[in-house]
Design a protein around this motif. Sequence first.
Motif, PDB file in Angstrom:
ATOM      1  N   ASP A  61      -2.435  -0.828  10.778  1.00  0.00           N
ATOM      2  CA  ASP A  61      -2.978  -1.213   9.596  1.00  0.00           C
ATOM      3  C   ASP A  61      -3.521  -0.103   8.835  1.00  0.00           C
ATOM      4  O   ASP A  61      -3.546   0.949   9.359  1.00  0.00           O
ATOM      5  N   ALA A  62      -4.013   0.014   7.435  1.00  0.00           N
ATOM      6  CA  ALA A  62      -4.050   0.976   6.771  1.00  0.00           C
ATOM      7  C   ALA A  62      -5.445   1.731   7.245  1.00  0.00           C
ATOM      8  O   ALA A  62      -5.275   2.781   7.285  1.00  0.00           O
ATOM      9  N   GLN A 122      -3.499   4.400   1.651  1.00  0.00           N
ATOM     10  CA  GLN A 122      -3.954   3.801   0.451  1.00  0.00           C
ATOM     11  C   GLN A 122      -3.937   2.564   0.468  1.00  0.00           C
ATOM     12  O   GLN A 122      -2.736   1.704   0.437  1.00  0.00           O
ATOM     13  N   GLY A 123      -4.711   1.464   0.205  1.00  0.00           N
ATOM     14  CA  GLY A 123      -4.771  -0.086  -0.101  1.00  0.00           C
ATOM     15  C   GLY A 123      -5.119  -0.796   1.335  1.00  0.00           C
ATOM     16  O   GLY A 123      -5.604   0.060   2.305  1.00  0.00           O
ATOM     17  N   HIS A 124      -4.811  -1.949   1.289  1.00  0.00           N
ATOM     18  CA  HIS A 124      -5.476  -2.815   2.510  1.00  0.00           C
ATOM     19  C   HIS A 124      -4.207  -3.380   3.103  1.00  0.00           C
ATOM     20  O   HIS A 124      -4.322  -4.476   3.626  1.00  0.00           O
ATOM     21  N   PHE A 125      -3.190  -2.664   3.295  1.00  0.00           N
ATOM     22  CA  PHE A 125      -2.062  -3.430   4.056  1.00  0.00           C
ATOM     23  C   PHE A 125      -2.222  -3.284   5.702  1.00  0.00           C
ATOM     24  O   PHE A 125      -3.163  -2.835   6.280  1.00  0.00           O
ATOM     25  N   GLY A 126      -1.693  -4.494   6.162  1.00  0.00           N
ATOM     26  CA  GLY A 126      -1.650  -4.981   7.701  1.00  0.00           C
ATOM     27  C   GLY A 126      -0.552  -4.568   8.357  1.00  0.00           C
ATOM     28  O   GLY A 126       0.346  -3.906   7.624  1.00  0.00           O
ATOM     29  N   GLY A 175       2.993  -4.338   9.987  1.00  0.00           N
ATOM     30  CA  GLY A 175       3.902  -5.160   9.609  1.00  0.00           C
ATOM     31  C   GLY A 175       4.098  -5.192   8.270  1.00  0.00           C
ATOM     32  O   GLY A 175       5.585  -5.446   7.897  1.00  0.00           O
ATOM     33  N   ASP A 176       3.154  -4.671   7.320  1.00  0.00           N
ATOM     34  CA  ASP A 176       3.396  -5.031   5.651  1.00  0.00           C
ATOM     35  C   ASP A 176       4.602  -3.616   5.528  1.00  0.00           C
ATOM     36  O   ASP A 176       4.344  -2.699   5.953  1.00  0.00           O
ATOM     37  N   ALA A 177       5.105  -4.128   4.365  1.00  0.00           N
ATOM     38  CA  ALA A 177       5.781  -2.887   3.685  1.00  0.00           C
ATOM     39  C   ALA A 177       4.906  -1.984   2.919  1.00  0.00           C
ATOM     40  O   ALA A 177       3.867  -2.309   2.211  1.00  0.00           O
ATOM     41  N   VAL A 178       5.159  -0.753   3.008  1.00  0.00           N
ATOM     42  CA  VAL A 178       4.455   0.260   2.139  1.00  0.00           C
ATOM     43  C   VAL A 178       5.217   1.233   1.780  1.00  0.00           C
ATOM     44  O   VAL A 178       6.571   1.304   2.132  1.00  0.00           O
ATOM     45  N   LEU A 179       4.988   1.832   0.714  1.00  0.00           N
ATOM     46  CA  LEU A 179       5.330   2.967  -0.075  1.00  0.00           C
ATOM     47  C   LEU A 179       5.278   4.263   0.780  1.00  0.00           C
ATOM     48  O   LEU A 179       4.063   4.552   1.175  1.00  0.00           O
ATOM     49  N   VAL A 180       6.111   5.160   0.937  1.00  0.00           N
ATOM     50  CA  VAL A 180       5.943   6.498   1.450  1.00  0.00           C
ATOM     51  C   VAL A 180       5.802   7.585   0.185  1.00  0.00           C
ATOM     52  O   VAL A 180       6.852   7.578  -0.256  1.00  0.00           O
ATOM     53  N   ARG A 181       4.862   8.265   0.048  1.00  0.00           N
ATOM     54  CA  ARG A 181       4.667   9.243  -0.861  1.00  0.00           C
ATOM     55  C   ARG A 181       4.707  10.725  -0.453  1.00  0.00           C
ATOM     56  O   ARG A 181       3.877  10.973   0.322  1.00  0.00           O
ATOM     57  N   GLY A 182       5.435  11.338  -1.420  1.00  0.00           N
ATOM     58  CA  GLY A 182       5.380  12.809  -0.823  1.00  0.00           C
ATOM     59  C   GLY A 182       4.156  13.347  -1.209  1.00  0.00           C
ATOM     60  O   GLY A 182       3.359  13.043  -2.013  1.00  0.00           O
ATOM     61  N   PRO A 183       3.854  14.866  -0.834  1.00  0.00           N
ATOM     62  CA  PRO A 183       2.836  15.642  -1.475  1.00  0.00           C
ATOM     63  C   PRO A 183       2.878  15.840  -3.033  1.00  0.00           C
ATOM     64  O   PRO A 183       1.963  16.066  -3.362  1.00  0.00           O
ATOM     65  N   ASP A 184       3.969  16.060  -3.566  1.00  0.00           N
ATOM     66  CA  ASP A 184       4.354  15.882  -4.889  1.00  0.00           C
ATOM     67  C   ASP A 184       4.137  14.793  -5.883  1.00  0.00           C
ATOM     68  O   ASP A 184       4.340  14.876  -6.958  1.00  0.00           O
ATOM     69  N   GLY A 185       3.660  13.537  -4.958  1.00  0.00           N
ATOM     70  CA  GLY A 185       3.342  12.147  -5.493  1.00  0.00           C
ATOM     71  C   GLY A 185       4.807  11.469  -6.038  1.00  0.00           C
ATOM     72  O   GLY A 185       4.594  10.456  -6.625  1.00  0.00           O
ATOM     73  N   ARG A 186       5.917  11.798  -5.688  1.00  0.00           N
ATOM     74  CA  ARG A 186       7.139  10.976  -5.730  1.00  0.00           C
ATOM     75  C   ARG A 186       7.284  10.303  -4.403  1.00  0.00           C
ATOM     76  O   ARG A 186       7.042  10.508  -3.290  1.00  0.00           O
ATOM     77  N   ASP A 187       7.573   8.932  -4.885  1.00  0.00           N
ATOM     78  CA  ASP A 187       8.003   7.865  -3.737  1.00  0.00           C
ATOM     79  C   ASP A 187       9.178   8.454  -3.028  1.00  0.00           C
ATOM     80  O   ASP A 187      10.370   8.311  -3.622  1.00  0.00           O
ATOM     81  N   ILE A 188       9.108   8.407  -1.686  1.00  0.00           N
ATOM     82  CA  ILE A 188      10.270   9.128  -0.985  1.00  0.00           C
ATOM     83  C   ILE A 188      10.875   7.823  -0.156  1.00  0.00           C
ATOM     84  O   ILE A 188      12.106   8.236   0.171  1.00  0.00           O
ATOM     85  N   ALA A 189      10.254   7.061   0.217  1.00  0.00           N
ATOM     86  CA  ALA A 189      10.897   5.950   0.882  1.00  0.00           C
ATOM     87  C   ALA A 189      10.121   4.422   1.141  1.00  0.00           C
ATOM     88  O   ALA A 189       8.825   4.705   0.592  1.00  0.00           O
ATOM     89  N   ARG A 190      10.383   3.627   1.567  1.00  0.00           N
ATOM     90  CA  ARG A 190       9.702   2.367   2.016  1.00  0.00           C
ATOM     91  C   ARG A 190      10.025   1.946   3.475  1.00  0.00           C
ATOM     92  O   ARG A 190      10.733   2.465   3.908  1.00  0.00           O
ATOM     93  N   GLY A 228       0.757  -1.323   0.062  1.00  0.00           N
ATOM     94  CA  GLY A 228      -0.050   0.120   0.045  1.00  0.00           C
ATOM     95  C   GLY A 228       0.754   1.236   0.064  1.00  0.00           C
ATOM     96  O   GLY A 228       2.150   1.268  -0.022  1.00  0.00           O
ATOM     97  N   VAL A 229       0.404   2.352   0.097  1.00  0.00           N
ATOM     98  CA  VAL A 229       0.952   3.604   0.131  1.00  0.00           C
ATOM     99  C   VAL A 229       0.400   4.610   1.126  1.00  0.00           C
ATOM    100  O   VAL A 229      -0.554   4.588   1.496  1.00  0.00           O
TER     101      VAL A 229
END
Length: 379
Positions: A339-340, A312-316, A318-333, A285-286
């Motif tokens: 959970d979401a 965003q998404g249905h992650f639980g 401990g799951d890995a997620v993308l971290v997205r900045g306000p400009d829509g770019r992925d900045i980290a995992r 998820g994000v």
Amino acid sequence: MAAVNPIARARRVVVKVGSALLVDAETGRPDGSWLAALGSDLARLRSRGQDVVVVSSGAVALGRRRLGLGGRRLTLAEKQAAASAGQSELMRAWEATLDAHRLIAAQVLLTPDDTEVRRRFVNARATLQTLIVNGATPVVNENDAVATEELRYGDNDRLAARVAQMAGADLLVLLSDVDGLYTADPRKWPDALHLPRVERITPEIEAMAGGPNPEAGVGSGGMTTKIAAARIAAAAGCRTLIALGRALRPLEALESGARHTAFEASEAPAAAYKAWIAGTLVPRGVVVVDAGAARALAGGKSLLAAGVTDAQGHFGKGDAVLVRGPDGRDIARGLARLDASDIRRIRGRRSEEIEAVLGYWPGPVIHADDLAASEAGAA
Ligand code: GLU
């Protein structure tokens, strides 16, 4: 060449103790003098500021005697029962051993799920970390009383490697009945050569290990499981030593130059852990964050709910997620600690309000230790 002390520089050490060392073969009880000497070894590490985690076998072997099961082959249910009766005796022995040095023993019983299923991995990791931070010495074993044949490690070598990975340890010491790896089984081939150092575990190295030791009466690991353990540890940034455990104070012996095999790690544990988060795990998820949070993350901080604008998404948990900045770019995992749906409930809220919403204080949404910056995000 002066011998380099292989333990002195380690920050966090996992010491694996096998049944054959800990259980007196004559009496079937814990070997008090061996344990007392090992206790002094561990206390010395602690007094130098090194963290210590013990992985101890012995439950089944001790329980056999307590339940009068003799030396025969046990059914699964008997093995589980023996583990149950033996584990409490095992912990009594560890309590006494560590108490003598004013160290606090803390029992942790794990099943493979706790180390393989991400949600439980994150959970067990937090327990170990919190025990260590609070000055306790975790004493870990497999939860054999409920582990079924298909769902158990069966050997504590690999369990110890998983524990080293979870604890972010930089050194794993497998105390054994051999002083390391030889080019062939030294019991069969007297001119086999001892290998002091293994840079990388290649198929040739694996071939040298052969199978488990058929003569070993108690315990189930052999050189093969030790190599498998060293491989897991190396990938997690942890060095592994295989050394003789039989003599009193085996760690002191190692520090004074006793023969052993060292398996090198590829990188530091923290870097290996972050590489695992960044590269191996599939994001489920994000989590979208605001500009302030994006700056805080770039500065190595944890992600707090206050800076989260969406999940965003249905992650639980401990799951890995993308971290997205306000400009829509992925900045980290990172590994989400909630959970979401819970993140959606607390997004944008200040820490004080969160406990009221969730009914407990969860800590950060993603802890800094569990965050890895994206290549693109770093640009
Ligand atoms: N967990 C088992 C026990 O405590 C031992 C596994 C092993 O021998 O490595 O008896």
